[in-house]
Design a protein around this motif. Structure first.
Motif, PDB file in Angstrom:
ATOM      1  N   VAL A 176       0.836  -1.211   0.000  1.00  0.00           N
ATOM      2  CA  VAL A 176       0.000   0.000   0.000  1.00  0.00           C
ATOM      3  C   VAL A 176       0.867   1.255   0.000  1.00  0.00           C
ATOM      4  N   SER A 177       1.841   1.304   0.935  1.00  0.00           N
ATOM      5  CA  SER A 177       2.621   2.527   1.121  1.00  0.00           C
ATOM      6  C   SER A 177       3.782   2.644   0.145  1.00  0.00           C
ATOM      7  N   GLY A 178       4.265   1.520  -0.343  1.00  0.00           N
ATOM      8  CA  GLY A 178       5.430   1.541  -1.216  1.00  0.00           C
ATOM      9  C   GLY A 178       6.735   1.726  -0.451  1.00  0.00           C
ATOM     10  N   VAL A 179       6.660   1.715   0.877  1.00  0.00           N
ATOM     11  CA  VAL A 179       7.838   1.940   1.714  1.00  0.00           C
ATOM     12  C   VAL A 179       8.517   0.588   1.996  1.00  0.00           C
ATOM     13  N   THR A 180       9.821   0.596   1.915  1.00  0.00           N
ATOM     14  CA  THR A 180      10.609  -0.605   2.210  1.00  0.00           C
ATOM     15  C   THR A 180      11.580  -0.299   3.347  1.00  0.00           C
ATOM     16  N   ALA A 181      12.162  -1.378   3.885  1.00  0.00           N
ATOM     17  CA  ALA A 181      13.136  -1.204   4.973  1.00  0.00           C
ATOM     18  C   ALA A 181      14.339  -0.403   4.495  1.00  0.00           C
ATOM     19  N   GLU A 182      14.764  -0.608   3.257  1.00  0.00           N
ATOM     20  CA  GLU A 182      15.912   0.126   2.716  1.00  0.00           C
ATOM     21  C   GLU A 182      15.641   1.637   2.668  1.00  0.00           C
ATOM     22  N   ASP A 183      14.409   2.000   2.370  1.00  0.00           N
ATOM     23  CA  ASP A 183      14.063   3.433   2.320  1.00  0.00           C
ATOM     24  C   ASP A 183      14.246   4.095   3.682  1.00  0.00           C
ATOM     25  N   LEU A 184      13.844   3.414   4.743  1.00  0.00           N
ATOM     26  CA  LEU A 184      13.896   4.015   6.068  1.00  0.00           C
ATOM     27  C   LEU A 184      15.304   3.972   6.672  1.00  0.00           C
ATOM     28  N   LYS A 185      16.122   3.090   6.180  1.00  0.00           N
ATOM     29  CA  LYS A 185      17.479   2.987   6.709  1.00  0.00           C
ATOM     30  C   LYS A 185      18.498   3.791   5.896  1.00  0.00           C
ATOM     31  N   SER A 186      18.051   4.354   4.798  1.00  0.00           N
ATOM     32  CA  SER A 186      18.972   5.094   3.933  1.00  0.00           C
ATOM     33  C   SER A 186      19.381   6.412   4.583  1.00  0.00           C
ATOM     34  N   GLU A 187      20.513   6.965   4.117  1.00  0.00           N
ATOM     35  CA  GLU A 187      21.007   8.227   4.647  1.00  0.00           C
ATOM     36  C   GLU A 187      20.087   9.400   4.270  1.00  0.00           C
ATOM     37  N   ALA A 188      19.296   9.238   3.193  1.00  0.00           N
ATOM     38  CA  ALA A 188      18.401  10.308   2.751  1.00  0.00           C
ATOM     39  C   ALA A 188      17.205  10.472   3.688  1.00  0.00           C
ATOM     40  N   ALA A 189      16.889   9.417   4.484  1.00  0.00           N
ATOM     41  CA  ALA A 189      15.748   9.496   5.388  1.00  0.00           C
ATOM     42  C   ALA A 189      16.032  10.510   6.500  1.00  0.00           C
ATOM     43  N   MET A 190      15.065  11.280   6.858  1.00  0.00           N
ATOM     44  CA  MET A 190      15.218  12.330   7.869  1.00  0.00           C
ATOM     45  C   MET A 190      14.847  11.809   9.254  1.00  0.00           C
ATOM     46  N   ASP A 191      15.408  12.429  10.262  1.00  0.00           N
ATOM     47  CA  ASP A 191      14.975  12.164  11.638  1.00  0.00           C
ATOM     48  C   ASP A 191      13.561  12.685  11.828  1.00  0.00           C
ATOM     49  N   PHE A 192      12.826  12.014  12.704  1.00  0.00           N
ATOM     50  CA  PHE A 192      11.432  12.374  12.909  1.00  0.00           C
ATOM     51  C   PHE A 192      11.298  13.822  13.367  1.00  0.00           C
ATOM     52  N   GLN A 193      12.069  14.241  14.376  1.00  0.00           N
ATOM     53  CA  GLN A 193      11.947  15.584  14.911  1.00  0.00           C
ATOM     54  C   GLN A 193      12.319  16.643  13.868  1.00  0.00           C
ATOM     55  N   GLN A 194      13.355  16.369  13.115  1.00  0.00           N
ATOM     56  CA  GLN A 194      13.767  17.294  12.050  1.00  0.00           C
ATOM     57  C   GLN A 194      12.672  17.428  10.990  1.00  0.00           C
ATOM     58  N   CYS A 195      12.039  16.317  10.677  1.00  0.00           N
ATOM     59  CA  CYS A 195      10.962  16.326   9.683  1.00  0.00           C
ATOM     60  C   CYS A 195       9.768  17.122  10.186  1.00  0.00           C
ATOM     61  N   ILE A 196       9.402  16.934  11.478  1.00  0.00           N
ATOM     62  CA  ILE A 196       8.245  17.647  12.026  1.00  0.00           C
ATOM     63  C   ILE A 196       8.476  19.155  11.990  1.00  0.00           C
ATOM     64  N   GLU A 197       9.691  19.578  12.360  1.00  0.00           N
ATOM     65  CA  GLU A 197       9.996  21.017  12.351  1.00  0.00           C
ATOM     66  C   GLU A 197       9.907  21.585  10.933  1.00  0.00           C
ATOM     67  N   LEU A 198      10.400  20.831   9.954  1.00  0.00           N
ATOM     68  CA  LEU A 198      10.370  21.294   8.572  1.00  0.00           C
ATOM     69  C   LEU A 198       8.942  21.371   8.050  1.00  0.00           C
ATOM     70  N   VAL A 199       8.131  20.342   8.336  1.00  0.00           N
ATOM     71  CA  VAL A 199       6.744  20.326   7.874  1.00  0.00           C
ATOM     72  C   VAL A 199       5.949  21.447   8.543  1.00  0.00           C
ATOM     73  N   SER A 200       6.177  21.680   9.830  1.00  0.00           N
ATOM     74  CA  SER A 200       5.471  22.751  10.543  1.00  0.00           C
ATOM     75  C   SER A 200       5.774  24.110   9.917  1.00  0.00           C
ATOM     76  N   ALA A 201       7.027  24.321   9.528  1.00  0.00           N
ATOM     77  CA  ALA A 201       7.398  25.593   8.897  1.00  0.00           C
ATOM     78  C   ALA A 201       6.713  25.760   7.538  1.00  0.00           C
ATOM     79  N   VAL A 202       6.596  24.659   6.797  1.00  0.00           N
ATOM     80  CA  VAL A 202       5.966  24.732   5.476  1.00  0.00           C
ATOM     81  C   VAL A 202       4.460  25.006   5.601  1.00  0.00           C
ATOM     82  N   LEU A 203       3.805  24.411   6.608  1.00  0.00           N
ATOM     83  CA  LEU A 203       2.354  24.525   6.746  1.00  0.00           C
ATOM     84  C   LEU A 203       1.900  25.799   7.445  1.00  0.00           C
ATOM     85  N   GLU A 204       2.816  26.560   7.982  1.00  0.00           N
ATOM     86  CA  GLU A 204       2.432  27.751   8.734  1.00  0.00           C
ATOM     87  C   GLU A 204       1.696  28.758   7.826  1.00  0.00           C
TER      88      GLU A 204
END
Length: 316
Positions: A176-204
């Motif tokens: 359904v999601s298309g997400v794999t273990a490799e996607d989440l373990k890759s260096e391109a994946a962001m930390d959760f807290q960093q992602c939340i701060e970035l998304v909050s800034a975009v949605l403001e």
């Protein structure tokens, strides 16, 4: 004898005077009509000839004016089409000139209006973003954020990233999601807290568009004003009547809405979902009814303000 001697001695002129004085002549009576002086006759003849000439001249002038008047009338009567054609050509030329001037003015004003409108619209469009998230299932049975995608009003990608999950993952829901273990373990994946701060800034201060945004905002742990949310699962015309007489309205799936409203096929069977594709589909659904949707939101906002004023009084 004395007079003869005096006459002989005086000159001729004096002789006449003295003779006249001495022997005055008795005037002769003129018989018949009195004759006019020749000079006076000539003068009178000249005056008569001059009067006759003036009379003839005035007659010729009147005749010429009458002839010219009749000829002009005859020409106007004989050739009314020519005058009409000339007038029509003149009017047509004036109309063309007016049209050209109005076109130039309208084109210049329209270009200026288009520039102003494009600037206004670009500022207005910048307020809209569409979001979609993909989740995985953790050991505690929670859904954890695995991918987040945000597009702007024109469907261009603002943010698309996988997110590292700190909890143990029991189901990646790859089908359904298309997400794999490799996607989440890759260096391109962001930390959760960093992602939340970035998304909050975009949605403001943005109007947020999506499908099932309640779940997305919960997994993001972000709050957003209700009047700035455009959720396709909440818009009444997009709902599906159910129950007896259609009394109950239920949300449709995004795949069903895209097919029913946009004639688009998304989330094809056997293929994983794409959060960018889903965000764009929600955006297109909103655009198809944006004017009506915004009118409904304004009505709800005004009603809410009225209720708040009744309960709490006018706000300062």
């Amino acid at each position: 004898q004395q007079t003869k001697q005096v006459d002989q001695m005086l000159p001729l002129e004096n002789k006449e005077e003295t003779s006249a004085d001495v022997c005055p002549k008795t005037p002769k009576k003129k018989s018949g009509s009195k004759r006019a002086h020749p000079a006076r006759l000539k003068k009178k003849q000249r005056q008569i000839r001059k009067a006759q000439q003036q009379h003839r001249q005035s007659n010729t002038d009147e005749e010429s004016s009458v002839v010219s008047f009749t000829s002009s009338n005859a020409s106007s009567i004989a050739s009314p089409g020519r005058k009409k054609d000339a007038n029509n050509k003149l009017n047509a030329g004036k109309k063309r000139n007016r049209k050209q001037r109005s076109k130039k003015l309208s084109s210049s004003s329209s270009t200026q209006d288009n520039k102003d409108e494009s600037m206004i619209m670009s500022e207005e469009h910048s307020r809209y973003v569409a979001l979609d998230c993909e989740m995985v299932e953790t050991r505690l049975g929670h859904s954890a954020l695995a991918r987040v995608s945000i597009v702007n009003f024109f469907g261009n990608v603002i943010l698309d990233t996988h997110v590292k999950v700190e909890e143990d993952i029991t189901d990646y829901r790859t089908y359904v999601s298309g997400v794999t273990a490799e996607d989440l373990k890759s260096e391109a994946a962001m930390d959760f807290q960093q992602c939340i701060e970035l998304v909050s800034a975009v949605l403001e201060d943005k109007i947020l568009i999506g499908h099932g945004l309640k779940n997305d905002l919960r997994v993001l742990n972000i709050k957003h004003p209700w009047h700035d949310i455009r959720d396709t699962t909440k818009y009444t015309p997009f709902l599906k009547p159910s129950g007896e007489g259609g009394a109950v309205l239920l949300p449709r799936k995004l795949k069903e809405l895209a097919k029913y409203k946009l004639s688009k096929d998304i989330q094809v069977e056997g293929q994983a979902h794409c959060s960018i594709e889903d965000a764009r589909a929600s955006l297109e659904l909103y655009k198809s009814v944006s004017s009506k949707w915004e009118k409904m939101i304004r009505y709800k906002v005004n009603k809410t303000k009225e209720i708040e004023q009744k309960l709490y009084g006018p706000s300062n």
